[in-house]
Scaffold this active site. Structure first.
Site, PDB file in Angstrom:
ATOM      1  NE  ARG A 134      21.891  28.259  -9.116  1.00  0.00           N
ATOM      2  CZ  ARG A 134      22.916  29.106  -9.037  1.00  0.00           C
ATOM      3  NH1 ARG A 134      24.069  28.806  -9.651  1.00  0.00           N
ATOM      4  NH2 ARG A 134      22.822  30.236  -8.353  1.00  0.00           N
ATOM      5  CG  HIS A 159      30.466  20.661 -16.044  1.00  0.00           C
ATOM      6  ND1 HIS A 159      29.755  20.695 -14.870  1.00  0.00           N
ATOM      7  CD2 HIS A 159      31.505  21.523 -15.893  1.00  0.00           C
ATOM      8  CE1 HIS A 159      30.340  21.544 -14.036  1.00  0.00           C
ATOM      9  NE2 HIS A 159      31.395  22.057 -14.629  1.00  0.00           N
ATOM     10  CE1 TYR A 174      23.831  26.266  -5.566  1.00  0.00           C
ATOM     11  CE2 TYR A 174      21.911  27.676  -5.843  1.00  0.00           C
ATOM     12  CZ  TYR A 174      23.242  27.518  -5.504  1.00  0.00           C
ATOM     13  OH  TYR A 174      23.980  28.597  -5.109  1.00  0.00           O
ATOM     14  CD1 TRP A 218      28.469  24.719  -0.864  1.00  0.00           C
ATOM     15  CD2 TRP A 218      26.447  24.546  -1.799  1.00  0.00           C
ATOM     16  NE1 TRP A 218      27.531  25.010   0.106  1.00  0.00           N
ATOM     17  CE2 TRP A 218      26.292  24.916  -0.439  1.00  0.00           C
ATOM     18  CE3 TRP A 218      25.309  24.402  -2.600  1.00  0.00           C
ATOM     19  CZ2 TRP A 218      25.035  25.115   0.131  1.00  0.00           C
ATOM     20  CZ3 TRP A 218      24.066  24.608  -2.038  1.00  0.00           C
ATOM     21  CH2 TRP A 218      23.932  24.954  -0.675  1.00  0.00           C
ATOM     22  NE  ARG A 276      27.274  35.594 -10.225  1.00  0.00           N
ATOM     23  CZ  ARG A 276      26.065  36.138 -10.092  1.00  0.00           C
ATOM     24  NH1 ARG A 276      25.942  37.423  -9.826  1.00  0.00           N
ATOM     25  NH2 ARG A 276      24.969  35.413 -10.230  1.00  0.00           N
TER      26      ARG A 276
END
Length: 345
Positions: A178, A157, A241, A77, A305
Site C-alpha cells: 500500500r 508482518h 491495496y 481485509w 477506520r
C-alpha cells in the site's frame, strides 16, 4: 547478539540515546524496548530475540497459506478474503469464529513475552480469569501456530528475510502493498488506538520516525521490495491495496485463481459485497473486539477506520508532501516497483 547456526542475522539493541529520543513520543512502558535485526536493520520489539530462531526454522507445510504485509496495508481485509475463498465461502464458520483464531498473528508473542509486557497485561486484565487465559495464549503464538491443524492460515508482518528460507518454495503466500503515506497515517492511528503502544506524539513526529525507520517492521520500502523481487514466484501473489479498492471482484478472482479455486460470478459478487468497507467495519468477527475486552485498545476508537486511498493528503502539509515524494522517489530509484495511481477524492 551475533548470528548463529539457528539464526543467521545479528540482533542489536537500539542505542540508549535513540531510545530516549523515541520515548519523548512513544510510551515504551509495555515493552523492554526495541532491537534492529540483520543488515537492513528491521526495527522490532526486543521480545523478538526469544522467537527469532523459532520463527526462522519453523516447519512449513505444502498446504499452508500465509498473508504477509507491512502493517496497515489492508492485512485484515485480505486475510478474510483469502480465508473465505480457501474455505469455499463458508460465511457461517467465518461469523462464528473470530479471524484471530482462524488466521492467527505469528509474531504476537514477540510483543507480549517480556517481563514488563506480562506485568502490564496482568494489570490490564484486572484479575479476570478469562482475560488472563487469553493473554497467556498470546504469549505462545509461535508455538500455537506450529500446532495448528492443516490447512494452516498464518498472518505475519515480518519481512521475507526473517521468515523461513523455504517459505515461497513450500507454501502459498499472499503479499499486499500500500502507498507508504497512507500506511503511515493508518499506522499512526493504530498506535493511538492500542493502549499498549501508547503513542502520544502528533502525526508529524510519527512521520519523521516512520521515514527514519523507528517504527515497528520498518524500513518500509525494504520490506516491500523483498517481496516485489520475488513476485514472479509461482507461490507468491503480490497485490496492491489500491487495486483491490478499485476493483475488488477482480481481486477476488485473482486470489481464487492463485488458490486453485473456481468460484461462480454470484459467489464473487457476494463476497465483494460482504467485504465492502461499511459491511466489514460492522463485522465483529474481524474487528478485534477481544482487544477492547482486554483493555488493550481505546473503547472509543475502531480498528477499522476509513479503508480508503489518498487519505494522507489530509495529514501532510506542502513541505511534508514534497519531502515524502522525494523519499519515495529515492527508494524506488533503480527498481520497477510502481504503486497504482488512485483518485484523490
Amino acid at each position: 547478539m551475533n548470528g548463529n547456526s539457528d539464526f543467521p542475522y545479528e540482533i542489536n539493541e537500539v542505542e540508549p540515546e535513540e531510545l530516549a529520543e523515541l520515548q519523548k513520543t512513544f510510551n515504551l512502558a509495555f515493552t523492554d524496548g526495541y532491537v534492529r535485526v540483520g543488515p537492513k536493520g528491521y526495527f522490532v520489539r526486543s521480545g523478538y530475540r526469544k522467537e527469532a530462531a523459532k520463527i526462522y526454522n519453523m516447519s512449513l507445510r505444502p498446504d499452508d497459506i500465509w498473508v504477509v504485509t507491512f502493517p496497515k496495508s489492508g492485512t485484515t481485509w485480505v486475510q478474510e478474503l483469502v480465508w473465505m475463498v480457501a474455505n469455499d465461502f463458508d460465511y457461517v464458520k467465518s461469523s462464528s469464529i473470530p479471524l484471530v483464531d482462524r488466521f492467527p498473528f505469528l509474531e504476537m508473542s514477540t510483543i507480549v513475552n517480556s517481563d514488563k509486557a506480562q506485568a502490564k497485561m496482568k494489570e490490564l486484565c484486572g484479575g479476570n480469569k478469562k482475560h488472563m487465559e487469553i493473554a497467556e495464549m498470546l504469549t505462545k503464538s509461535v508455538s500455537l501456530a506450529e500446532q495448528l491443524p492443516s490447512p494452516r492460515f498464518i498472518k505475519t508482518h515480518l519481512p521475507l528475510t526473517l521468515l523461513p528460507p523455504s517459505l515461497l518454495d513450500t507454501t502459498k503466500v499472499v503479499y499486499v502493498a500500500r502507498d507508504a503515506r497512507d500506511v503511515a497515517v493508518s499506522y499512526f492511528h493504530h498506535y493511538k488506538l492500542m493502549t499498549f503502544m501508547g503513542y502520544y506524539g502528533d502525526f508529524k513526529d510519527y512521520w519523521a520516525s516512520f521515514v527514519k525507520g523507528d517504527v515497528e517492521d520498518c524500513p518500509y520500502f525494504e520490506h516491500v521490495k523483498e517481496f516485489w523481487e520475488q513476485r514472479q514466484h509461482p507461490n507468491l501473489l503480490f497485490l496492491f491495496y489500491e487495486d483491490l479498492l478499485k476493483d475488488l471482484p477482480a481481486g477476488v478472482r485473482r486470489v481464487a485463481q492463485f488458490l486453485g479455486k473456481h468460484p461462480s460470478e454470484a459467489q464473487v459478487t457476494a463476497l465483494s459485497e460482504y467485504l465492502t468497507f461499511d459491511n466489514f467495519k460492522k463485522n465483529k468477527s474481524v474487528n478485534f473486539e477481544v482487544f477492547k475486552e482486554l483493555g488493550w485498545s481505546d473503547k472509543n476508537m475502531s480498528f477499522m477506520r476509513k479503508g480508503k486511498a489518498g487519505d494522507w493528503r489530509d495529514y501532510f502539509d506542502a513541505e511534508m508532501a514534497a519531502q515524502a515524494q522525494q523519499w519515495i522517489d529515492d527508494n524506488l530509484r533503480g527498481t520497477d516497483l510502481c504503486f497504482p495511481e488512485h483518485d484523490p477524492k
